[in-house]
Design an enzyme around this catalytic site. Structure first.
Site, PDB file in Angstrom:
ATOM      1  CE  LYS A  44      13.777  15.264  46.151  1.00 34.85           C
ATOM      2  NZ  LYS A  44      13.574  16.694  46.401  1.00 34.85           N
ATOM      3  CG  MET A  71       3.775  31.793   6.944  1.00 39.62           C
ATOM      4  SD  MET A  71       4.124  32.058   5.201  1.00 39.62           S
ATOM      5  CE  MET A  71       5.701  31.223   5.050  1.00 39.62           C
ATOM      6  CD  GLU A  84      11.601  24.411  32.718  1.00 35.80           C
ATOM      7  OE1 GLU A  84      11.027  25.369  32.175  1.00 35.80           O
ATOM      8  OE2 GLU A  84      11.672  24.267  33.963  1.00 35.80           O
ATOM      9  CG  PHE A 101       4.004  21.228  44.815  1.00 38.18           C
ATOM     10  CD1 PHE A 101       3.245  22.313  44.386  1.00 38.18           C
ATOM     11  CD2 PHE A 101       5.390  21.339  44.785  1.00 38.18           C
ATOM     12  CE1 PHE A 101       3.849  23.487  43.956  1.00 38.18           C
ATOM     13  CE2 PHE A 101       6.004  22.509  44.354  1.00 38.18           C
ATOM     14  CZ  PHE A 101       5.224  23.583  43.929  1.00 38.18           C
ATOM     15  CD  GLN A 102       6.816  22.226  41.012  1.00 41.68           C
ATOM     16  OE1 GLN A 102       7.846  21.630  41.297  1.00 41.68           O
ATOM     17  NE2 GLN A 102       6.808  23.472  40.550  1.00 41.68           N
TER      18      GLN A 102
HETATM   19  C1  LIG Z   1       4.511  28.341  18.555  1.00 46.93           C
HETATM   20  C2  LIG Z   1       3.806  28.785  17.336  1.00 46.93           C
HETATM   21  N1  LIG Z   1       2.715  29.573  17.404  1.00 46.93           N
HETATM   22  C3  LIG Z   1       2.093  29.988  16.287  1.00 46.93           C
HETATM   23  C4  LIG Z   1       2.530  29.602  15.056  1.00 46.93           C
HETATM   24  C5  LIG Z   1       1.794  30.036  13.790  1.00 46.93           C
HETATM   25  N2  LIG Z   1       2.692  30.876  12.954  1.00 46.93           N
HETATM   26  C6  LIG Z   1       3.356  30.365  11.892  1.00 46.93           C
HETATM   27  S1  LIG Z   1       4.362  31.483  11.157  1.00 46.93           S
HETATM   28  C7  LIG Z   1       3.869  32.684  12.208  1.00 46.93           C
HETATM   29  C8  LIG Z   1       4.439  34.062  12.093  1.00 46.93           C
HETATM   30  C9  LIG Z   1       5.842  34.133  12.527  1.00 46.93           C
HETATM   31  O1  LIG Z   1       6.238  35.476  12.640  1.00 46.93           O
HETATM   32  P1  LIG Z   1       7.757  35.866  12.672  1.00 46.93           P
HETATM   33  O2  LIG Z   1       8.506  34.983  13.578  1.00 46.93           O
HETATM   34  O3  LIG Z   1       7.883  37.318  12.903  1.00 46.93           O
HETATM   35  O4  LIG Z   1       8.244  35.477  11.196  1.00 46.93           O
HETATM   36  P2  LIG Z   1       7.864  36.153   9.788  1.00 46.93           P
HETATM   37  O5  LIG Z   1       6.825  35.285   9.165  1.00 46.93           O
HETATM   38  O6  LIG Z   1       7.386  37.528  10.050  1.00 46.93           O
HETATM   39  O7  LIG Z   1       9.147  36.104   9.023  1.00 46.93           O
HETATM   40  C10 LIG Z   1       2.935  32.195  13.132  1.00 46.93           C
HETATM   41  C11 LIG Z   1       2.265  33.003  14.169  1.00 46.93           C
HETATM   42  C12 LIG Z   1       3.652  28.755  15.026  1.00 46.93           C
HETATM   43  N3  LIG Z   1       4.144  28.278  13.871  1.00 46.93           N
HETATM   44  N4  LIG Z   1       4.290  28.391  16.152  1.00 46.93           N
END
Ligand SMILES: Cc1ncc(C[n+]2csc(CCOP(=O)(O)OP(=O)(O)O)c2C)c(N)n1
Ligand SMILES: [Mg+2]
Length: 625
Positions: free
Chosen positions: A184, A531, A72, A134-135
């Site tokens: 529902k 990042m 979803e 449920f749900q």
């Molecule tokens: C759902 C979610 N969980 C955690 C984060 C924290 N977060 C921000 S950037 C990042 C790293 C992303 O890694 P990747 O997709 O490999 O991109 P890169 O920075 O390596 O280009 C994380 C864990 C987030 N933004 N979103």
């Protein structure tokens, strides 16, 4: 069949030729689908379950295309991708409980980035609500802080009015998500629907306009200014005001910087474009707004401005997000600030400004252009343009292949003696820009690759860059690309993704294949949560806190193997390691008329620059590669 008083009244109204259409008796589910058809919905992203299968049954008899996502969250992001690419309302649907909660991230994303979204959820029968059935989840309650509006339908006769209102609210004024929760028993109840043709929501007046008095004041401020800057955002895109913005810029010669949400609101190749600003924005845009400071090593040292920035900041359709402002009281501190926004609650929220104006950006810019025809700006801001050119020359977006990269263990592990052939992520995006002639719709995940996409792909049009900006939701890229591609099958749609982000909704490869949606994904695979790793390097002495995504027992291997994974989904894919192979591989991806994944192995040692650490000022900007 019970026809209650509402219906009787409406039927009478219909008979008198009022603005309604009377339908034949049908079930609540059928009425809902009939309402979607009347709203012009051509696609819904919907995953069924016990509490929503009635609506799916009705959908099988409709001309609406139902796309079955494989999660979803993928469905909600796809609906958002559709909405961001078209400007029309995106529609997603899920069953009650876990189906509904899986939509929440998408709803929150739509809220943060003002995306028109209608999210429909099945709910347990009314007699079961509050019994931990449920749900059963209180999705209405759970989403209250992240919706523009929401409904729990309690009378089958209300479906037409509620649906009409939901679409109206989602797409008018400042757009946003609207939730419709449908028990529902309401789906199963039968009645003779009365479809309203118009809509009026009491107390909701989204069509706000700036007055001539206020707009005249802006013209006066421009006349007095020496160093004006336009700081514009997603509001220009959702407000369909790009054309008017361009006319205004050309009439005034005021340079434009955008937020990430605003990328494409003004053509980024235009000489008056300062690209985008903020934490990872262009150094020259940040200087233009804030002025240039003596490099600042220690946050406790006094700040010393060496070149002044804007003396007038026209903030149109923006919200002074912290990723833009850094330390907010220092943001634009040399400028008179005008803030124009359709949403009055944004004015003086994050930043107290000199002239707050409530109003839509499109009519305001159009009226300003008219006023300027009668009262042209005499100045040409020559000295200011020279200063901006000097800043642009001093600090363009740029990268270098460093010895550190070439000699890194990571590159030695993977490139095996041909480290000079390393592909930097920035190079891959530049090449995509070149090979797609800047015409592709780009989506992204969240992370370094997202920032580089915004830096190295130069957007010409509004609705060309679809990214989870405010929420920063990893996993956004590929499903959003599916939504955009469904809306624009003839256009090239490419998700520039990170390995971590792509994995978060990797199941949508099945949707792409089965539904024949030819969205492409280019994974900038650094085997890391890049990042977060960058912050570790800058602020935690490089200590790795669970940011490595590869297999620590086997660092020589790229993990997971996306090519093998794609094979199991019957999606074409290839891996590229060496620069010499990149161009041809990328061309193959672009030429494919089906879904395609290009897994590009890149170093993890790169940092996104410029970088203004959170809560700091432009004086703290690290920008030299
Ligand atoms: C759902 C979610 N969980 C955690 C984060 C924290 N977060 C921000 S950037 C990042 C790293 C992303 O890694 P990747 O997709 O490999 O991109 P890169 O920075 O390596 O280009 C994380 C864990 C987030 N933004 N979103
Ligand atoms: Mg990564």
């Amino acid at each position: 069949m019970s026809i209650n008083k509402t219906t009787d009244t409406a039927k009478k109204a219909a008979a008198k030729g009022r603005n309604v259409e009377l339908g034949p008796a049908m079930s609540g589910s059928e009425i809902l689908v009939a309402c979607l058809e009347r709203e012009g919905v051509d696609t819904i992203f919907a995953y069924p379950g016990g509490a929503s299968m009635e609506i799916h049954q009705a959908l099988t008899r409709s001309r609406i295309r139902t796309v079955l996502p494989r999660h979803e969250q993928g469905g909600a992001f796809a609906a958002e991708g559709y909405a961001r690419a078209t400007g029309r309302v995106g529609v997603c649907m899920a069953t009650s409980g876990p189906g509904a909660t899986n939509l929440v991230t998408g709803i929150a994303d739509a809220y943060m980035d003002s995306v028109p979204l209608v999210a429909i959820t099945g709910q347990v029968p009314q007699s079961m609500i509050g019994k931990s059935a449920f749900q059963e989840t209180d999705i209405y309650g759970m989403t209250l802080p992240v919706v523009k509006h929401s409904y729990l339908i309690t009378d089958v006769n209300d479906i037409p009015r509620i649906t009409k209102e939901a679409f109206h609210i989602a797409q008018s004024g400042r757009p946003g998500p609207v939730l419709i929760d449908v028990p529902k028993n309401i789906q199963q109840a039968r009645t003779q629907p009365v479809f309203p043709k118009g809509v009026r929501v009491r107390g909701y007046n989204p069509d706000r306009r700036a007055s001539d008095l206020e707009l005249n004041e802006i013209v006066g401020l421009i006349e007095k200014s020496e160093r004006p800057v336009l700081y514009v955002g997603g509001g220009i895109i959702t407000g369909d005001a790009s054309q008017e913005l361009r006319q205004f810029v050309e009439a005034t010669q005021i340079p434009v910087t955008t937020t990430i949400m605003g990328c494409g609101a003004f053509p980024e190749e235009h000489p008056l474009s300062l690209r985008w600003l903020g934490m990872h924005g262009a150094a020259f845009a940040n200087w233009a707004v804030n002025g240039e400071y003596e490099p600042h090593k220690n946050p406790a040292d006094p700040l010393k401005k060496i070149v002044p920035g804007a003396d007038l900041l026209l903030a149109f359709g923006v919200r002074f997000d912290d990723r833009v402002t850094g330390k907010v009281d220092k943001f634009g501190d040399g400028a008179t600030i005008v803030h124009l926004d359709i949403d009055a609650s944004e004015l003086n929220k994050n930043k107290v400004v000199n002239l707050p104006i409530v109003g839509g950006v499109k009519p305001a810019l159009a009226r300003l252009v008219e006023m300027l025809k009668e009262r042209p700006i005499e100045k040409t801001f020559g000295a200011w343009h020279q200063q901006l050119a000097a800043w642009k020359a001093k600090a363009p977006f740029g990268y270098v292949v460093t010895e550190e990269v070439i000699k890194s263990q990571h590159m030695r592990d993977h490139l095996k003696g041909r480290e000079n052939e390393v592909i930097l992520p920035q190079m891959a995006i530049e090449m995509l820009y070149e090979l797609s002639r800047g015409e592709a719709i780009i989506t992204t995940g969240v992370g370094q690759h997202q920032m580089w996409s915004a830096q190295y792909y130069k957007f010409k049009y509004p609705r060309q860059f679809l990214t989870s900006a405010g929420l920063g939701a990893m996993g956004y890229g590929y499903p959003a690309a599916l939504g955009a591609k469904v809306a624009f099958p003839e256009r090239q749609v490419v998700d520039i993704d990170g390995d971590g982000s792509f994995l978060m909704n990797v199941q949508e490869l099945a949707t792409a294949h089965i539904e024949q949606i030819a969205a492409k994904a280019l994974i900038l695979n650094n085997q890391h949560l890049g990042m977060v790793m960058q912050w570790e390097d800058r602020f935690y002495a490089g200590n790795r806190g669970h940011t490595y995504l590869g297999d620590p027992e086997n660092r020589q291997q790229i993990y997971p193997d996306y090519v093998a994974m794609c094979k199991s989904f019957n999606v074409r894919a290839e891996r590229v390691m060496y620069r010499k192979d990149l161009r041809a591989a990328m061309q193959r991806m672009l030429d494919a008329d089906e879904a395609y994944v290009l897994d590009i192995i890149v170093p993890y040692t790169e940092h996104v620059l410029p970088f203004i650490p959170a809560g700091r000022t432009v004086a703290d900007m690290i920008w030299k590669p």
